[in-house]
Write a protein that holds these residues in place. Structure first.
Motif, PDB file in Angstrom:
ATOM      1  N   SER A   2      13.891  74.966  44.906  1.00  0.00           N
ATOM      2  CA  SER A   2      14.338  73.606  44.670  1.00  0.00           C
ATOM      3  C   SER A   2      15.320  73.556  43.502  1.00  0.00           C
ATOM      4  O   SER A   2      15.304  74.396  42.615  1.00  0.00           O
ATOM      5  N   VAL A   3      16.132  72.537  43.518  1.00  0.00           N
ATOM      6  CA  VAL A   3      17.126  72.347  42.470  1.00  0.00           C
ATOM      7  C   VAL A   3      16.435  71.733  41.263  1.00  0.00           C
ATOM      8  O   VAL A   3      15.673  70.779  41.383  1.00  0.00           O
ATOM      9  N   GLN A   4      16.680  72.284  40.104  1.00  0.00           N
ATOM     10  CA  GLN A   4      16.048  71.836  38.877  1.00  0.00           C
ATOM     11  C   GLN A   4      16.872  70.766  38.183  1.00  0.00           C
ATOM     12  O   GLN A   4      18.089  70.707  38.340  1.00  0.00           O
ATOM     13  N   SER A   5      16.209  69.935  37.414  1.00  0.00           N
ATOM     14  CA  SER A   5      16.871  68.943  36.580  1.00  0.00           C
ATOM     15  C   SER A   5      16.785  69.398  35.135  1.00  0.00           C
ATOM     16  O   SER A   5      15.865  70.115  34.744  1.00  0.00           O
ATOM     17  N   LEU A   6      17.741  68.964  34.348  1.00  0.00           N
ATOM     18  CA  LEU A   6      17.829  69.323  32.942  1.00  0.00           C
ATOM     19  C   LEU A   6      17.496  68.102  32.106  1.00  0.00           C
ATOM     20  O   LEU A   6      18.018  67.016  32.361  1.00  0.00           O
ATOM     21  N   GLU A  49      13.661  72.087  31.541  1.00  0.00           N
ATOM     22  CA  GLU A  49      14.029  71.874  32.936  1.00  0.00           C
ATOM     23  C   GLU A  49      12.798  71.854  33.812  1.00  0.00           C
ATOM     24  O   GLU A  49      11.729  72.323  33.434  1.00  0.00           O
ATOM     25  N   GLY A  50      12.960  71.277  35.005  1.00  0.00           N
ATOM     26  CA  GLY A  50      11.888  71.174  35.978  1.00  0.00           C
ATOM     27  C   GLY A  50      12.291  70.214  37.073  1.00  0.00           C
ATOM     28  O   GLY A  50      13.463  69.843  37.192  1.00  0.00           O
ATOM     29  N   GLU A  51      11.318  69.820  37.880  1.00  0.00           N
ATOM     30  CA  GLU A  51      11.570  68.826  38.918  1.00  0.00           C
ATOM     31  C   GLU A  51      11.971  67.504  38.258  1.00  0.00           C
ATOM     32  O   GLU A  51      11.538  67.198  37.154  1.00  0.00           O
ATOM     33  N   THR A  52      12.776  66.708  38.962  1.00  0.00           N
ATOM     34  CA  THR A  52      13.303  65.469  38.387  1.00  0.00           C
ATOM     35  C   THR A  52      12.200  64.541  37.896  1.00  0.00           C
ATOM     36  O   THR A  52      12.274  64.014  36.783  1.00  0.00           O
ATOM     37  N   SER A  53      11.162  64.345  38.677  1.00  0.00           N
ATOM     38  CA  SER A  53      10.080  63.446  38.259  1.00  0.00           C
ATOM     39  C   SER A  53       9.354  63.993  37.034  1.00  0.00           C
ATOM     40  O   SER A  53       8.977  63.234  36.132  1.00  0.00           O
ATOM     41  N   VAL A  78      19.641  65.096  33.399  1.00  0.00           N
ATOM     42  CA  VAL A  78      20.681  65.445  34.359  1.00  0.00           C
ATOM     43  C   VAL A  78      19.950  65.852  35.634  1.00  0.00           C
ATOM     44  O   VAL A  78      19.409  66.955  35.727  1.00  0.00           O
ATOM     45  N   SER A  79      19.901  64.945  36.594  1.00  0.00           N
ATOM     46  CA  SER A  79      19.163  65.195  37.826  1.00  0.00           C
ATOM     47  C   SER A  79      19.887  66.196  38.707  1.00  0.00           C
ATOM     48  O   SER A  79      21.105  66.129  38.860  1.00  0.00           O
ATOM     49  N   ARG A  80      19.100  67.109  39.247  1.00  0.00           N
ATOM     50  CA  ARG A  80      19.621  68.114  40.178  1.00  0.00           C
ATOM     51  C   ARG A  80      20.911  68.752  39.654  1.00  0.00           C
ATOM     52  O   ARG A  80      21.946  68.722  40.298  1.00  0.00           O
ATOM     53  N   SER A  81      20.817  69.339  38.476  1.00  0.00           N
ATOM     54  CA  SER A  81      22.006  69.918  37.842  1.00  0.00           C
ATOM     55  C   SER A  81      22.555  71.097  38.635  1.00  0.00           C
ATOM     56  O   SER A  81      21.824  71.826  39.290  1.00  0.00           O
ATOM     57  N   ASP A  82      23.840  71.255  38.563  1.00  0.00           N
ATOM     58  CA  ASP A  82      24.546  72.362  39.205  1.00  0.00           C
ATOM     59  C   ASP A  82      24.160  73.665  38.500  1.00  0.00           C
ATOM     60  O   ASP A  82      23.787  73.664  37.333  1.00  0.00           O
ATOM     61  N   ASN A  83      24.275  74.784  39.201  1.00  0.00           N
ATOM     62  CA  ASN A  83      23.935  76.078  38.606  1.00  0.00           C
ATOM     63  C   ASN A  83      24.750  76.363  37.352  1.00  0.00           C
ATOM     64  O   ASN A  83      24.249  76.931  36.395  1.00  0.00           O
TER      65      ASN A  83
END
Length: 99
Positions: A2-6, A49-53, A78-83
């Protein structure tokens, strides 16, 4: 994967930064990246970082904890941050907090 948020919380002073990191880690399933000393007036940025919620929960808990003892300068998710954004958050001069 899954895509992580910062998530970032900027505090004034190291004690407040440690309090933010401690509360954030205890409130949600996140990974602490570390902290970064900014170049102005004792402002310290705690990054995780982690899941958005989970990151949103951690930001709320960290800011609430800091507000009781010090000052929150700013905070951001920063939701679903780019790599590339995630890679930039791991700076060479980051220090990992041992909470």
């Amino acid at each position: 994967m899954s895509v992580q948020s910062l998530g970032m919380i900027e505090t004034v002073g190291l004690t407040a930064a440690i309090e933010a990191a401690d509360a954030a880690i205890k409130s949600a399933n996140i990974v602490l990246i570390g902290y970064e000393l900014t170049k102005s007036n004792g402002v310290i940025t705690v990054k995780f970082e982690g899941e958005t919620s989970a990151v949103n929960t951690a930001i709320s808990a960290g800011c609430a904890a800091v507000s009781r003892i010090g000052e929150v300068y700013s905070h951001k998710v920063v939701s679903r941050s780019d790599n590339e954004t995630s890679d930039a958050s791991y700076a060479d001069d980051d220090v990992t907090l041992l909470v």
